[in-house]
Design a protein around this motif. Structure first.
Motif, PDB file in Angstrom:
ATOM      1  N   ASN A 472       0.616  -1.130   0.010  1.00  0.00           N
ATOM      2  CA  ASN A 472       0.208   0.401   0.467  1.00  0.00           C
ATOM      3  C   ASN A 472       0.861   1.203   0.080  1.00  0.00           C
ATOM      4  O   ASN A 472       0.936   2.091  -0.750  1.00  0.00           O
ATOM      5  N   VAL A 473       2.219   1.107   1.222  1.00  0.00           N
ATOM      6  CA  VAL A 473       2.737   2.811   1.191  1.00  0.00           C
ATOM      7  C   VAL A 473       4.047   2.352  -0.272  1.00  0.00           C
ATOM      8  O   VAL A 473       3.913   3.959  -1.066  1.00  0.00           O
ATOM      9  N   LYS A 474       4.153   1.271  -1.072  1.00  0.00           N
ATOM     10  CA  LYS A 474       4.909   1.531  -2.083  1.00  0.00           C
ATOM     11  C   LYS A 474       3.645   1.589  -3.139  1.00  0.00           C
ATOM     12  O   LYS A 474       4.037   3.542  -4.453  1.00  0.00           O
ATOM     13  N   LEU A 475       2.261   1.544  -3.110  1.00  0.00           N
ATOM     14  CA  LEU A 475       1.329   2.563  -4.053  1.00  0.00           C
ATOM     15  C   LEU A 475       0.823   3.983  -4.076  1.00  0.00           C
ATOM     16  O   LEU A 475       0.564   4.921  -4.833  1.00  0.00           O
ATOM     17  N   ILE A 476       1.614   4.395  -2.975  1.00  0.00           N
ATOM     18  CA  ILE A 476       1.288   6.130  -2.649  1.00  0.00           C
ATOM     19  C   ILE A 476       2.566   6.826  -3.166  1.00  0.00           C
ATOM     20  O   ILE A 476       2.413   7.621  -4.146  1.00  0.00           O
ATOM     21  N   GLY A 477       3.767   5.579  -3.265  1.00  0.00           N
ATOM     22  CA  GLY A 477       4.853   6.054  -4.406  1.00  0.00           C
ATOM     23  C   GLY A 477       4.300   6.996  -4.997  1.00  0.00           C
ATOM     24  O   GLY A 477       4.989   7.499  -6.157  1.00  0.00           O
ATOM     25  N   ARG A 478       3.374   5.430  -6.151  1.00  0.00           N
ATOM     26  CA  ARG A 478       3.350   4.962  -7.421  1.00  0.00           C
ATOM     27  C   ARG A 478       2.033   6.630  -8.157  1.00  0.00           C
ATOM     28  O   ARG A 478       2.825   6.844  -9.359  1.00  0.00           O
ATOM     29  N   ILE A 479       1.772   6.859  -6.601  1.00  0.00           N
ATOM     30  CA  ILE A 479       0.538   7.529  -7.199  1.00  0.00           C
ATOM     31  C   ILE A 479       1.277   8.975  -7.148  1.00  0.00           C
ATOM     32  O   ILE A 479       1.304  10.386  -7.954  1.00  0.00           O
ATOM     33  N   ILE A 480       2.429   9.519  -6.430  1.00  0.00           N
ATOM     34  CA  ILE A 480       2.622  10.553  -6.183  1.00  0.00           C
ATOM     35  C   ILE A 480       3.727  11.012  -7.421  1.00  0.00           C
ATOM     36  O   ILE A 480       3.730  11.831  -7.954  1.00  0.00           O
ATOM     37  N   THR A 481       4.409   9.760  -7.873  1.00  0.00           N
ATOM     38  CA  THR A 481       5.569   9.746  -9.223  1.00  0.00           C
ATOM     39  C   THR A 481       4.685   9.444 -10.397  1.00  0.00           C
ATOM     40  O   THR A 481       5.472   9.820 -11.268  1.00  0.00           O
ATOM     41  N   ALA A 482       3.556   9.805 -10.588  1.00  0.00           N
ATOM     42  CA  ALA A 482       2.761   9.220 -11.790  1.00  0.00           C
ATOM     43  C   ALA A 482       2.693  10.319 -12.500  1.00  0.00           C
ATOM     44  O   ALA A 482       3.029  11.370 -12.205  1.00  0.00           O
ATOM     45  N   GLU A 483       3.280  10.132 -13.973  1.00  0.00           N
ATOM     46  CA  GLU A 483       3.678  11.002 -15.085  1.00  0.00           C
ATOM     47  C   GLU A 483       2.547  11.686 -15.846  1.00  0.00           C
ATOM     48  O   GLU A 483       2.464  12.594 -16.084  1.00  0.00           O
ATOM     49  N   THR A 484       1.005  10.899 -15.597  1.00  0.00           N
ATOM     50  CA  THR A 484      -0.167  11.686 -15.603  1.00  0.00           C
ATOM     51  C   THR A 484      -1.674  11.737 -14.952  1.00  0.00           C
ATOM     52  O   THR A 484      -1.613  10.791 -13.774  1.00  0.00           O
ATOM     53  N   PRO A 485      -2.251  12.644 -15.218  1.00  0.00           N
ATOM     54  CA  PRO A 485      -3.088  12.186 -13.627  1.00  0.00           C
ATOM     55  C   PRO A 485      -4.043  11.188 -13.955  1.00  0.00           C
ATOM     56  O   PRO A 485      -4.781  11.098 -12.979  1.00  0.00           O
ATOM     57  N   GLU A 486      -4.516  11.131 -15.167  1.00  0.00           N
ATOM     58  CA  GLU A 486      -5.209  10.100 -15.402  1.00  0.00           C
ATOM     59  C   GLU A 486      -4.778   8.586 -14.509  1.00  0.00           C
ATOM     60  O   GLU A 486      -5.306   7.197 -14.121  1.00  0.00           O
ATOM     61  N   MET A 487      -2.948   8.227 -14.173  1.00  0.00           N
ATOM     62  CA  MET A 487      -2.893   7.351 -14.452  1.00  0.00           C
ATOM     63  C   MET A 487      -2.358   7.232 -12.488  1.00  0.00           C
ATOM     64  O   MET A 487      -2.673   6.137 -11.604  1.00  0.00           O
ATOM     65  N   SER A 488      -2.507   8.739 -12.169  1.00  0.00           N
ATOM     66  CA  SER A 488      -2.700   8.798 -10.556  1.00  0.00           C
ATOM     67  C   SER A 488      -3.657   8.572 -10.336  1.00  0.00           C
ATOM     68  O   SER A 488      -3.997   7.767  -8.715  1.00  0.00           O
ATOM     69  N   ALA A 489      -4.488   9.237 -11.145  1.00  0.00           N
ATOM     70  CA  ALA A 489      -6.269   8.228 -10.337  1.00  0.00           C
ATOM     71  C   ALA A 489      -7.001   7.005 -10.192  1.00  0.00           C
ATOM     72  O   ALA A 489      -7.339   6.486  -9.425  1.00  0.00           O
ATOM     73  N   GLN A 490      -5.966   6.627 -11.217  1.00  0.00           N
ATOM     74  CA  GLN A 490      -6.070   4.887 -10.844  1.00  0.00           C
ATOM     75  C   GLN A 490      -5.589   4.128 -10.430  1.00  0.00           C
ATOM     76  O   GLN A 490      -6.491   3.245  -9.806  1.00  0.00           O
ATOM     77  N   LEU A 491      -4.271   4.677 -10.123  1.00  0.00           N
ATOM     78  CA  LEU A 491      -3.666   4.325  -8.703  1.00  0.00           C
ATOM     79  C   LEU A 491      -4.464   4.095  -7.784  1.00  0.00           C
ATOM     80  O   LEU A 491      -3.976   3.905  -6.564  1.00  0.00           O
ATOM     81  N   THR A 492      -4.539   5.697  -7.447  1.00  0.00           N
ATOM     82  CA  THR A 492      -5.497   5.683  -6.602  1.00  0.00           C
ATOM     83  C   THR A 492      -6.855   5.465  -6.775  1.00  0.00           C
ATOM     84  O   THR A 492      -6.951   4.700  -4.616  1.00  0.00           O
ATOM     85  N   ASP A 493      -7.633   4.804  -7.248  1.00  0.00           N
ATOM     86  CA  ASP A 493      -8.707   4.236  -6.832  1.00  0.00           C
ATOM     87  C   ASP A 493      -8.114   2.350  -6.529  1.00  0.00           C
ATOM     88  O   ASP A 493      -8.823   1.917  -5.248  1.00  0.00           O
ATOM     89  N   GLU A 494      -6.890   2.025  -7.091  1.00  0.00           N
ATOM     90  CA  GLU A 494      -6.715   0.448  -6.650  1.00  0.00           C
ATOM     91  C   GLU A 494      -6.549   0.738  -5.444  1.00  0.00           C
ATOM     92  O   GLU A 494      -6.263  -0.250  -4.794  1.00  0.00           O
ATOM     93  N   LEU A 495      -5.921   2.052  -4.671  1.00  0.00           N
ATOM     94  CA  LEU A 495      -5.428   1.796  -2.940  1.00  0.00           C
ATOM     95  C   LEU A 495      -6.692   2.012  -1.985  1.00  0.00           C
ATOM     96  O   LEU A 495      -6.858   1.073  -1.438  1.00  0.00           O
ATOM     97  N   LEU A 496      -7.445   2.905  -2.758  1.00  0.00           N
ATOM     98  CA  LEU A 496      -8.492   2.939  -1.975  1.00  0.00           C
ATOM     99  C   LEU A 496      -9.444   1.724  -1.751  1.00  0.00           C
ATOM    100  O   LEU A 496     -10.775   1.196  -0.803  1.00  0.00           O
TER     101      LEU A 496
END
Length: 578
Positions: A472-496
């Protein structure tokens, strides 16, 4: 009583025979063969008895050797013969590997006054020059060449040519070696010293290179440190500064935890920030110089061209201060390799005069070589002076330039900053209630939640709760470093949707109102601290209370720093509000 012992390692003087083992590189004391005469077959028994009981007198000589069965099958390689076979295992930073692939040559245009050839030819007036060219450095007023330009210069002087990014030739001597002012030899000082292991005199002078630069087009092969976040370790406030328990296991564990969170975002420690400056203070005191040298020793720079696999450090020290114009000013420094070596050998100690560093006095257990420094006198003549008992701290410093981006693009994008760690003394406490309050406005919006997660202090706190799993913590790191807002939102949905976040959500629902308001202050405050993190090419406030002032933030009239409404003095320059 001292007995002389002659062996293949040289002459030793010992009080206890058991001390011979480390001097002779023997695995155990029992593996040493002692005789009264060279080449004698008569071994001395009763090794554990005292020298006196064996019939020896002060100054007598023994002959020693290591039993053949106890000798290592492969002799250790001399430090002066370290080759590419060992250097190939050094894991350099990506920026160093990248710069090694760059030829570093400075391109020049055709000179209309001297070049007599056509457009497709070149001559000595327009051909590319090396990045360490003295005339170019003087023309651009570059006091310190970059480290990789210095490396090219050293390789050129050692006649090492070709693509330095390729594999190193076997048995090739490596040209770089960090300074060492310890007594290294057959026996540690004071038991033994000779002209081979005795450190030579130290002459302090300006270091011609620097490990980190604020890179511009005029500094070939330069490296810059980009600060993305600042972590504040635990520190005790004193009247004349702060106190850090940098030698304690608790401090090391705290910094290791912050480092782990930083690595998830592709960051690493690049330096520390010192502040609390005003018109009557020094930009870098001798005590802070010694701290900076200590921190550089703790963060060595991996280098495959060094015999030890390490050379210098990229660790930077920044001082934050207000200037005479009322603006915030930043001064960046590094301590030279000489300063690091003197700190490692315990040769320097801070003085009562902030601008002076003292040279330690020799003792029975500390050997101190002669230390000198050079300066220009009133007649404009070079003078060499003895550095004892004290010398100016600027002889240990390598100054760095700094700058701010014209178009900032920060890695952490949260518009509602989370409380900064270790500010309990300012009534700012990180709690589950504060986490609930931080993410309350993002319910139902993946984009808003991703933005709120993009906060370094929030990431460090969440990882310390042991509620979220490592994934989960690694996933937050991937959300922070995501290249696009779409990718960041997709990873956030996976985290939630993860079990760890669901568990956290249940705990947040149970968070009491007292936790929610505990340490309530302005969460918009920012501050400076002691350990900075960087990426890329490398890389306060209190609760309200009857102050009688308005509830809005106020700007210091001395340094313009914006402070919390509850503060009666400036967090930057420590001067009073009124």
């Amino acid at each position: 009583m001292i007995i002389r012992v002659r062996s293949h390692e040289g002459m030793h003087r010992v009080e206890l025979l058991q001390k011979l083992a480390p001097m002779m590189n023997a695995p155990t004391p029992d593996s040493i063969i002692l005789t009264r005469e060279a080449g004698s077959q008569q071994m001395l028994a009763d090794f554990e008895k005292s020298l006196l009981s064996l019939g020896f007198k002060h100054g007598d000589m023994l002959f020693a050797s290591v039993a053949a069965s106890a000798r290592p099958s492969v002799e250790p390689t001399s430090t002066h013969a370290t080759t590419s076979s060992t250097a190939s295992f050094v894991q350099q930073e990506s920026v160093d590997n990248q710069l090694e692939k760059d030829d570093g040559l400075i391109k020049r245009r055709r000179d209309g006054g001297f070049c007599k050839h056509g457009a497709n030819s070149m001559c000595e007036y327009c051909m590319p020059i090396e990045p360490f060219d003295a005339a170019y450095l003087a023309e651009k007023k570059i006091k310190h060449m970059s480290f990789h330009a210095y490396l090219r210069k050293v390789l050129s002087e050692n006649k090492i040519r070709g693509d330095i990014s390729s594999s190193l030739p076997v048995n090739m001597p490596l040209p770089l070696e960090d300074l060492d002012y310890h007594v290294n030899g057959h026996a540690q000082w004071p038991e033994g010293i000779c002209t081979k292991c005795q450190p030579s005199a130290v002459t302090l002078q300006r270091q011609p290179y620097r490990m980190v630069d604020n890179r511009s087009n005029d500094v070939p092969l330069g490296i810059k440190a980009v600060v993305e976040a600042i972590y504040e370790p635990k520190q005790a406030w004193e009247e004349d500064g702060i106190k850090l328990a940098i030698d304690s296991p608790e401090f090391d564990a705290e910094i290791a935890h912050a480092n782990t969170a930083a690595e998830l975002c592709g960051l690493k420690v690049v330096g520390m920030v010192l502040y609390r400056r005003h018109a009557n203070s020094y930009f870098l005191t001798s005590l802070e110089c010694r701290l900076a040298a200590y921190m550089e020793l703790k963060h060595p720079n991996a280098c495959r061209w060094a015999r030890s696999g390490q050379f210098g450090s990229k660790f930077v020290t920044c001082c934050i201060s207000g200037n005479q114009d009322g603006d915030i000013d930043v001064t960046a420094w590094q301590l030279s390799n000489s300063a690091m070596a003197m700190q490692a050998a315990d040769l320097i100690v801070p003085s009562s005069v902030p601008s002076k560093m003292c040279v330690q006095e020799p003792t029975k257990t500390r050997y101190v070589p002669d230390v000198f420094y050079k300066y220009t006198n009133e007649y404009n003549l070079p003078v060499t002076a003895n550095a004892k008992p004290a010398f100016p701290v600027e002889y240990l410093l390598v100054n760095l330039t700094h700058g701010f981006p014209n178009e900032p693009n920060p890695l952490f994008k949260s518009e509602g900053p989370f409380y900064i760690e270790n500010r309990e003394h300012l009534h700012q406490v990180q709690t589950l209630g504060l986490v609930k309050n931080h993410i309350a406005g993002a319910q139902g919006s993946l984009d808003k939640m991703a933005a709120l997660l993009s906060d370094f202090h929030f990431l460090v706190y969440l990882s310390s709760l042991d509620i979220l799993s490592a994934d989960n913590v690694k996933l937050i790191g991937r959300i922070i470093t995501a290249e696009t807002p779409e990718m960041s939102a997709q990873l956030t949905d996976e985290l939630l949707a993860s079990d760890g976040w669901q568990t956290l959500s249940l705990m947040l629902q149970e968070a009491s109102e007292s936790d929610l308001n505990h340490g309530a202050g302005s969460a918009m405050d920012t501050g400076d601290s002691s350990d900075g993190f960087s990426s890329g090419a490398q890389n306060t406030s209190s609760a309200g209370g009857g102050s009688g002032h308005s509830s809005s933030p106020w700007a210091c009239r001395h340094c313009t720093f914006e402070n919390s409404p509850a503060n009666d003095s400036c967090d930057m320059c420590a001067l009073p509000r009124d």
